[in-house]
Design a protein around this motif. Structure first.
Motif, PDB file in Angstrom:
ATOM      1  N   ALA A 131       0.715  -1.214   0.130  1.00 35.97           N
ATOM      2  CA  ALA A 131      -0.156  -0.100   0.253  1.00 35.97           C
ATOM      3  C   ALA A 131       1.137   1.072   0.062  1.00 35.97           C
ATOM      4  CB  ALA A 131      -1.076  -0.087   0.760  1.00 35.97           C
ATOM      5  N   ILE A 132       1.869   1.355   0.984  1.00 35.30           N
ATOM      6  CA  ILE A 132       2.974   2.392   1.245  1.00 35.30           C
ATOM      7  C   ILE A 132       3.644   2.494  -0.802  1.00 35.30           C
ATOM      8  CG2 ILE A 132       5.256   3.249   1.927  1.00 35.30           C
ATOM      9  CD1 ILE A 132       4.065   1.622   4.603  1.00 35.30           C
ATOM     10  N   ARG A 133       3.552   1.779  -0.812  1.00 37.07           N
ATOM     11  CA  ARG A 133       4.477   1.610  -2.407  1.00 37.07           C
ATOM     12  C   ARG A 133       3.183   2.189  -3.284  1.00 37.07           C
ATOM     13  NH1 ARG A 133       6.597  -3.586  -2.161  1.00 37.07           N
ATOM     14  NH2 ARG A 133       8.882  -2.986  -0.928  1.00 37.07           N
ATOM     15  N   TYR A 134       2.374   1.442  -4.003  1.00 37.21           N
ATOM     16  CA  TYR A 134       1.087   2.208  -4.829  1.00 37.21           C
ATOM     17  C   TYR A 134       1.047   3.572  -4.084  1.00 37.21           C
ATOM     18  CZ  TYR A 134      -0.167  -2.111  -6.166  1.00 37.21           C
ATOM     19  OH  TYR A 134      -0.148  -3.758  -7.190  1.00 37.21           O
ATOM     20  N   TYR A 135       0.777   4.188  -3.160  1.00 35.73           N
ATOM     21  CA  TYR A 135       0.089   5.534  -2.489  1.00 35.73           C
ATOM     22  C   TYR A 135       1.918   6.569  -3.332  1.00 35.73           C
ATOM     23  CZ  TYR A 135      -2.115   9.133  -0.431  1.00 35.73           C
ATOM     24  OH  TYR A 135      -2.488  10.583  -0.124  1.00 35.73           O
ATOM     25  N   TYR A 136       2.710   5.909  -2.831  1.00 38.30           N
ATOM     26  CA  TYR A 136       3.656   6.846  -3.187  1.00 38.30           C
ATOM     27  C   TYR A 136       3.695   7.379  -5.083  1.00 38.30           C
ATOM     28  CZ  TYR A 136       8.759   8.675  -3.867  1.00 38.30           C
ATOM     29  OH  TYR A 136       9.522   9.561  -5.038  1.00 38.30           O
ATOM     30  N   GLN A 137       3.757   5.662  -5.286  1.00 37.51           N
ATOM     31  CA  GLN A 137       3.598   6.380  -7.157  1.00 37.51           C
ATOM     32  C   GLN A 137       1.837   6.981  -7.386  1.00 37.51           C
ATOM     33  OE1 GLN A 137       5.337   4.822  -9.299  1.00 37.51           O
ATOM     34  NE2 GLN A 137       4.587   5.449 -10.450  1.00 37.51           N
ATOM     35  N   SER A 138       1.181   7.117  -6.224  1.00 37.29           N
ATOM     36  CA  SER A 138       0.282   7.620  -7.227  1.00 37.29           C
ATOM     37  C   SER A 138      -0.027   8.875  -6.728  1.00 37.29           C
ATOM     38  CB  SER A 138      -0.896   6.765  -6.369  1.00 37.29           C
ATOM     39  OG  SER A 138      -2.324   7.380  -6.525  1.00 37.29           O
ATOM     40  N   ILE A 139       1.003   9.313  -5.299  1.00 38.99           N
ATOM     41  CA  ILE A 139       0.752  10.468  -5.490  1.00 38.99           C
ATOM     42  C   ILE A 139       1.751  11.823  -5.832  1.00 38.99           C
ATOM     43  CG2 ILE A 139       2.860  11.669  -3.521  1.00 38.99           C
ATOM     44  CD1 ILE A 139      -0.867  11.985  -2.329  1.00 38.99           C
ATOM     45  N   GLY A 180      -0.746  25.711  -2.475  1.00 43.85           N
ATOM     46  CA  GLY A 180       0.097  25.086  -3.894  1.00 43.85           C
ATOM     47  C   GLY A 180       0.870  24.252  -3.704  1.00 43.85           C
ATOM     48  N   ASP A 181       0.853  23.991  -2.040  1.00 48.43           N
ATOM     49  CA  ASP A 181       2.268  23.413  -1.420  1.00 48.43           C
ATOM     50  C   ASP A 181       1.853  21.789  -2.061  1.00 48.43           C
ATOM     51  OD1 ASP A 181       0.647  23.282   0.449  1.00 48.43           O
ATOM     52  OD2 ASP A 181       2.620  24.526   1.069  1.00 48.43           O
ATOM     53  N   HIS A 182       0.706  21.418  -1.383  1.00 50.66           N
ATOM     54  CA  HIS A 182      -0.213  19.755  -1.630  1.00 50.66           C
ATOM     55  C   HIS A 182       0.828  18.585  -2.220  1.00 50.66           C
ATOM     56  CE1 HIS A 182      -2.323  17.310   0.811  1.00 50.66           C
ATOM     57  NE2 HIS A 182      -3.123  17.073  -0.113  1.00 50.66           N
ATOM     58  N   GLY A 183       0.713  18.601  -3.719  1.00 48.51           N
ATOM     59  CA  GLY A 183       1.583  17.749  -4.680  1.00 48.51           C
ATOM     60  C   GLY A 183       3.183  18.160  -3.602  1.00 48.51           C
ATOM     61  N   GLU A 184       3.721  18.650  -4.109  1.00 44.96           N
ATOM     62  CA  GLU A 184       4.944  18.783  -3.381  1.00 44.96           C
ATOM     63  C   GLU A 184       4.859  18.288  -1.735  1.00 44.96           C
ATOM     64  OE1 GLU A 184       8.610  22.117  -1.655  1.00 44.96           O
ATOM     65  OE2 GLU A 184       6.889  22.678  -3.499  1.00 44.96           O
ATOM     66  N   ASN A 185       3.965  18.632  -0.881  1.00 45.35           N
ATOM     67  CA  ASN A 185       4.168  18.416   0.282  1.00 45.35           C
ATOM     68  C   ASN A 185       4.212  16.549   0.743  1.00 45.35           C
ATOM     69  OD1 ASN A 185       5.377  20.563   1.847  1.00 45.35           O
ATOM     70  ND2 ASN A 185       2.735  20.835   1.964  1.00 45.35           N
ATOM     71  N   MET A 186       3.020  15.648  -0.201  1.00 45.72           N
ATOM     72  CA  MET A 186       2.632  14.568  -0.315  1.00 45.72           C
ATOM     73  C   MET A 186       3.572  14.173  -0.606  1.00 45.72           C
ATOM     74  SD  MET A 186       0.011  14.659   1.896  1.00 45.72           S
ATOM     75  CE  MET A 186      -0.817  12.845   1.526  1.00 45.72           C
ATOM     76  N   VAL A 187       3.937  14.310  -1.722  1.00 47.42           N
ATOM     77  CA  VAL A 187       5.499  13.321  -2.348  1.00 47.42           C
ATOM     78  C   VAL A 187       6.509  13.175  -1.372  1.00 47.42           C
ATOM     79  CG1 VAL A 187       7.228  13.271  -3.928  1.00 47.42           C
ATOM     80  CG2 VAL A 187       4.950  13.859  -4.675  1.00 47.42           C
ATOM     81  N   ARG A 188       7.305  14.713  -0.611  1.00 42.82           N
ATOM     82  CA  ARG A 188       8.203  14.998   0.079  1.00 42.82           C
ATOM     83  C   ARG A 188       7.823  14.038   1.522  1.00 42.82           C
ATOM     84  NH1 ARG A 188       7.483  19.299   2.711  1.00 42.82           N
ATOM     85  NH2 ARG A 188       8.427  20.986   1.064  1.00 42.82           N
ATOM     86  N   ASP A 237       1.939  10.108  -9.206  1.00 41.28           N
ATOM     87  CA  ASP A 237       1.582  10.157 -10.488  1.00 41.28           C
ATOM     88  C   ASP A 237       0.480  11.359 -10.626  1.00 41.28           C
ATOM     89  OD1 ASP A 237       3.324   8.366 -11.409  1.00 41.28           O
ATOM     90  OD2 ASP A 237       1.569   6.833 -10.580  1.00 41.28           O
ATOM     91  N   HIS A 238       0.650  11.945  -9.934  1.00 39.32           N
ATOM     92  CA  HIS A 238      -0.620  12.759  -9.244  1.00 39.32           C
ATOM     93  C   HIS A 238      -0.095  14.232  -8.310  1.00 39.32           C
ATOM     94  CE1 HIS A 238      -3.456   8.933  -9.705  1.00 39.32           C
ATOM     95  NE2 HIS A 238      -4.059   9.953 -10.101  1.00 39.32           N
ATOM     96  N   PHE A 239       1.447  14.237  -8.670  1.00 36.40           N
ATOM     97  CA  PHE A 239       1.512  15.292  -7.955  1.00 36.40           C
ATOM     98  C   PHE A 239       0.464  17.518  -8.768  1.00 36.40           C
ATOM     99  CE2 PHE A 239       5.050  18.433  -9.703  1.00 36.40           C
ATOM    100  CZ  PHE A 239       5.323  19.089  -8.436  1.00 36.40           C
ATOM    101  N   GLU A 240       1.078  16.702 -10.466  1.00 36.13           N
ATOM    102  CA  GLU A 240       0.898  18.051 -10.830  1.00 36.13           C
ATOM    103  C   GLU A 240      -1.037  18.404 -10.352  1.00 36.13           C
ATOM    104  OE1 GLU A 240       0.553  19.259 -15.642  1.00 36.13           O
ATOM    105  OE2 GLU A 240       1.836  17.555 -14.783  1.00 36.13           O
ATOM    106  N   LEU A 241      -1.292  16.990 -10.999  1.00 34.53           N
ATOM    107  CA  LEU A 241      -3.302  17.821 -10.521  1.00 34.53           C
ATOM    108  C   LEU A 241      -3.541  18.518  -8.429  1.00 34.53           C
ATOM    109  CD1 LEU A 241      -6.667  16.947 -11.312  1.00 34.53           C
ATOM    110  CD2 LEU A 241      -6.633  14.793  -9.806  1.00 34.53           C
ATOM    111  N   LEU A 242      -2.797  17.429  -7.603  1.00 34.56           N
ATOM    112  CA  LEU A 242      -2.624  17.668  -6.274  1.00 34.56           C
ATOM    113  C   LEU A 242      -2.131  19.152  -6.057  1.00 34.56           C
ATOM    114  CD1 LEU A 242      -1.643  14.883  -4.459  1.00 34.56           C
ATOM    115  CD2 LEU A 242      -3.830  15.759  -4.504  1.00 34.56           C
ATOM    116  N   GLN A 283      -8.303  10.346  -0.865  1.00 35.85           N
ATOM    117  CA  GLN A 283      -8.894   9.398  -1.457  1.00 35.85           C
ATOM    118  C   GLN A 283      -7.917   8.707  -2.222  1.00 35.85           C
ATOM    119  OE1 GLN A 283      -9.143  10.240  -5.628  1.00 35.85           O
ATOM    120  NE2 GLN A 283     -11.410   9.193  -6.189  1.00 35.85           N
ATOM    121  N   LEU A 284      -7.139   9.032  -2.934  1.00 37.68           N
ATOM    122  CA  LEU A 284      -6.019   8.479  -3.319  1.00 37.68           C
ATOM    123  C   LEU A 284      -5.109   7.489  -2.300  1.00 37.68           C
ATOM    124  CD1 LEU A 284      -3.594  10.917  -5.729  1.00 37.68           C
ATOM    125  CD2 LEU A 284      -5.353   9.614  -6.505  1.00 37.68           C
TER     126      LEU A 284
END
Lengths: 217, 129
Positions: free
Chosen positions: A10-18, A35-43, A20-25, A196-197
């Motif tokens: 699940a952790i691997r999937y979620y990192y991949q998913s986050i 505007g930092d939610h994508g960056e923050n979640m990826v980090r 993949d959706h970096f730009e959308l977030l 949701q992701l």
């Protein structure tokens, strides 16, 4: 019922998913936040992946707790304490308890309560709680039923999607988006999207391991 | 100095936190322990829970610590940090519901006069009006 292997997947999937959706977030958060939610979640998720072995070699309660601690230490935005509180409180609840579905439902409840407390919020306020609460309620139904988790995975995903979509027409009263007032209406909440992701990733991991016949039910 | 309440400034911005701390220092000199931190773990805008906790430990005195925050995550991350502190400290750390710059200056001036934590926090929160 839940193994550390599922958590690792699940952790691997979620990192991949986050990722993949970096730009959308980022776009969702630029519209109504900072505007930092994508960056923050990826980090945050990268930090969890980097420590995957160290985190997942422990007892389940400590695994869940340490996912939260790692997220809150690294995310750096308002979502850090929310995701952090969710996992840390759920993990604390699991301490010394066996992993039955009723216990997992109660751990989810402890996590959701902690998010509400930390965010001084509830569902209906255009936050990740609009995804978390319906998912928790669906899991509660499963836990009270005699059904198998496979019968409920789709319903959990439907509720997560529905919860996310419900944030579109809500007016934000919490977080940076609340400064926009009515102008927040019409945009999906970025935190609800990342949440949701997360449930999609978890359900996919459960499905994979069911296929491998690892789960008793 | 350790007889006075400490003041901690937590901002999303390193420069804002540093600037606010400069203004406080100009007012109260070194009569109180003063800490500040801003920015996320990568140095960008945001907050860093580990840093906040460390600054709380450094700035706390037995008289307590008043924390001034800016928006969103600065407050929730500060609350999380309090939760991670040793219980001997956490019970005397309070986040002020006050504007970060005005609140810090008012709180620091009050702390420098030797007031207890509750009074320092109240003074900061009155800077709203």
């Amino acid at each position: 019922m839940v193994s550390n292997e599922i958590i690792r997947t699940a952790i691997r999937y979620y990192y991949q998913s986050i990722s993949d959706h970096f730009e959308l977030l980022t776009n969702l958060d630029t519209a109504i936040g900072d505007g930092d939610h994508g960056e923050n979640m990826v980090r945050g998720m990268k930090a969890v992946v980097d420590k995957l072995d160290a985190i997942t070699c422990q007892e389940m309660d400590q695994v869940v707790h340490d996912i939260g601690l790692t997220l809150v230490m690294k995310i750096g935005g308002a979502s850090g304490p929310l995701y952090g509180s969710f996992f840390m409180s759920a993990g604390k609840f699991l301490q010394g308890r066996s992993l039955e579905k009723g216990t997992i439902a109660e751990a989810l409840n402890a996590g959701v309560k902690a998010v509400k407390h930390r965010g001084k919020s509830r569902d209906g306020e255009k936050t990740l709680l609009d995804v978390m609460v319906p998912v928790y309620e669906t899991f509660m139904e499963f836990s009270d039923s005699h059904s198998r988790i496979t019968d409920y995975l789709n319903q959990i995903l439907v509720e997560a999607d529905r919860g996310l979509e419900s944030t579109r027409l809500m007016k934000a009263t919490k977080g940076r988006a609340s400064f926009l007032g009515d102008r927040s209406i019409g945009h999906l909440d970025p935190g609800a999207k990342s949440c949701q992701l997360m449930f999609h990733s978890i359900c996919q991991a459960v499905r994979d391991h069911l296929k491998e016949g690892e789960l008793a039910e | 100095m350790s007889a006075n309440v400490g003041i901690l400034i937590v901002s999303h911005s390193h420069q804002l936190a540093e600037g606010a701390a400069d203004m406080v220092r100009q007012m109260v000199g070194d009569k109180i322990p003063l800490g500040w931190c801003g920015g996320n773990v990568d140095g960008g805008l945001g907050t860093d829970l580990g840093k906040i906790k460390q600054k709380m430990e450094e700035t706390w005195t037995p008289e307590g610590l008043a924390v001034l925050v800016d928006v969103g995550g600065a407050e929730t991350n500060s609350e999380m940090a309090i939760g991670l502190l040793d219980s001997s400290m956490s019970s005397s750390v309070i986040i002020c519901d006050a504007p970060i710059v005005e609140g810090a200056i008012m709180a620091a001036a009050e702390a420098a006069s030797g007031s207890p934590l509750a009074v320092v926090v109240k003074t900061a929160e009155e800077s709203f009006s």
